[in-house]
Design a protein around this motif. Sequence first.
Motif, PDB file in Angstrom:
ATOM      1  N   GLU A  35     -21.598   4.998  40.234  1.00 48.90           N
ATOM      2  CA  GLU A  35     -22.422   4.067  41.230  1.00 48.90           C
ATOM      3  C   GLU A  35     -22.022   2.676  40.985  1.00 48.90           C
ATOM      4  O   GLU A  35     -22.500   1.901  41.955  1.00 48.90           O
ATOM      5  N   ILE A  36     -21.201   2.357  39.983  1.00 48.17           N
ATOM      6  CA  ILE A  36     -20.859   0.933  39.840  1.00 48.17           C
ATOM      7  C   ILE A  36     -19.868   0.326  41.241  1.00 48.17           C
ATOM      8  O   ILE A  36     -20.213  -0.622  41.513  1.00 48.17           O
ATOM      9  N   ILE A  62     -26.334   4.531  28.233  1.00 50.73           N
ATOM     10  CA  ILE A  62     -24.931   4.895  28.448  1.00 50.73           C
ATOM     11  C   ILE A  62     -24.929   5.665  29.952  1.00 50.73           C
ATOM     12  O   ILE A  62     -25.891   6.490  30.190  1.00 50.73           O
ATOM     13  N   LEU A  63     -23.915   5.112  30.479  1.00 48.90           N
ATOM     14  CA  LEU A  63     -23.692   5.867  32.144  1.00 48.90           C
ATOM     15  C   LEU A  63     -23.134   7.153  31.978  1.00 48.90           C
ATOM     16  O   LEU A  63     -22.215   7.379  31.080  1.00 48.90           O
ATOM     17  N   GLU A  64     -23.325   8.145  32.885  1.00 53.22           N
ATOM     18  CA  GLU A  64     -22.769   9.228  32.797  1.00 53.22           C
ATOM     19  C   GLU A  64     -21.337   9.254  33.426  1.00 53.22           C
ATOM     20  O   GLU A  64     -21.084   8.439  34.594  1.00 53.22           O
ATOM     21  N   ASP A  65     -20.375   9.753  32.629  1.00 54.26           N
ATOM     22  CA  ASP A  65     -18.977   9.734  33.103  1.00 54.26           C
ATOM     23  C   ASP A  65     -18.952  11.055  34.148  1.00 54.26           C
ATOM     24  O   ASP A  65     -18.418  12.091  33.851  1.00 54.26           O
ATOM     25  N   ASP A  66     -19.554  10.721  35.319  1.00 53.50           N
ATOM     26  CA  ASP A  66     -19.769  11.927  36.346  1.00 53.50           C
ATOM     27  C   ASP A  66     -18.478  12.466  36.775  1.00 53.50           C
ATOM     28  O   ASP A  66     -18.406  13.399  37.643  1.00 53.50           O
ATOM     29  N   ARG A  67     -17.393  11.760  36.744  1.00 52.74           N
ATOM     30  CA  ARG A  67     -16.221  12.173  37.324  1.00 52.74           C
ATOM     31  C   ARG A  67     -15.031  12.382  36.251  1.00 52.74           C
ATOM     32  O   ARG A  67     -13.828  12.772  36.488  1.00 52.74           O
ATOM     33  N   SER A  68     -15.637  12.623  35.194  1.00 48.62           N
ATOM     34  CA  SER A  68     -14.797  13.182  33.795  1.00 48.62           C
ATOM     35  C   SER A  68     -13.472  12.390  33.663  1.00 48.62           C
ATOM     36  O   SER A  68     -12.467  13.228  33.805  1.00 48.62           O
TER      37      SER A  68
END
Length: 340
Positions: free
Chosen positions: A176-177, A258-264
Motif C-alpha cells: 500500500e506504500i 508493523i506493516l504486513e510483508d504481503d508480497r513475501s
Amino acid sequence: MLFSALPGAVRRGAATAVVLSAGLLATGCGLQSATSYVPAAGPGSITEVVDGAPLTVTSKNFTEQLILGKISVLAAQAAGFDVTDLTNVPGSQPVRELMLSGQADVTWEYTGTAWLTYLGKKEGIPDQEEQWQAVYEADLANGLTWGEPAPLNNTYALAVRSEAVEELGGISTISEIAELPVEERTFCVEAEFNSRPDGLTPMLAHYGMERGTPTGVPEDNIGIYDTGAVYSATDNGDCNFGEVFSTDGRIDALDLTILEDDRSFFPAYNAAPVYYTETLEEYPQLAEVFGQIAPTLTDEALREMNLRVDVEGEEPADVAFDFMVEQGFITEPEGPLGEE
C-alpha cells in the motif's frame, strides 16, 4: 571439532572447560560475563523424563537469545536434566561450533541465519515452512537436528508510528506504500539495510517502487541512520516508514505498527530448537519437551520479553521464568526461593 570424537564423559568435561573460557572471553571483551543463574522452579506441564542426565544449553549473547537460552535451561531442568548453562556466548559462529562439535546439546537458532550464514546459500526462502524444511534437511548431514519452528520470525520489517496509520489511509501492508503520494513514501533505514543485496533497493523494486526516480522513491525520501536510531527517528516522524526487526521490544515501547510483508520479500528467520543429533537420539524426549514451548513463542511474546530486558532493565532469566510460569510449563516453587 576435536571433541566430537571423544566419549560422552570426556566430551562433557571438555565442555566444562569451554564454559570457563567462554566466560573469560565475555569478560575480556567488556561484555556481561556468562552466568548460570535461573530462578528456582517447581513442576508444571513439563515433567521429569530423565534422572540427572547431563545436557549443555547454549545461546548467543543478545537479549532475545539470552531469553531463549534461559527458557531452555528452565525447561531442561524441569525435565530432569543436569544442565550446564553455556548461554551468553559472544557471536553466532562460536555457538555454531559448539553445536557442531557436540560441546553443546541444544540451542535456539534462526532458519535464515543457518541457511544464509552457516550453509552459505545465496538467497533466503520467504516461505517459513519451506525455509525450515530446507535447513532441517541440510543440517542433518552436519549432525544437527532441527525441531519444529516457533511462530516468532525475527526478520526485517517496515514499521509506521501508530498515530500516523489513519493519516496514511489506514495503511497495513507494504504494497500500500506504492499507492501513497510520492512525498509520503519516506524511509528511515540503517546503512547496512540501505546497501544489502536483500535490503531497501530490491525491496522497493519488489513492491513496484523504483528507487531514485521522481515517481518511485526519490533519494531525498531516504534517511540513513546509525544502528538503533531508526526506531526513534520513525517515532519522531522523521519518516513514515522505518526498517525494524520484527521482535524488537522498542516496537511496543514506541507504539509502532508493523506493516504486513504481503508480497513475501523478507527471508524467513523463524527460531527453532536445534539439537546435537547424537544427544537427541539418546534422549528423544527432548523433542517433546521443547515441542511444547515452540508454539508459544510468537513475535508478540518476544517483543514483550525483549522490552522488559532492554527497556525496563530486567534480567533475562527472570523474564524467561515469568513466561514459563505463565504458560504453565513450570510453577513457582514452594517455600523460600533459591538459585541454581
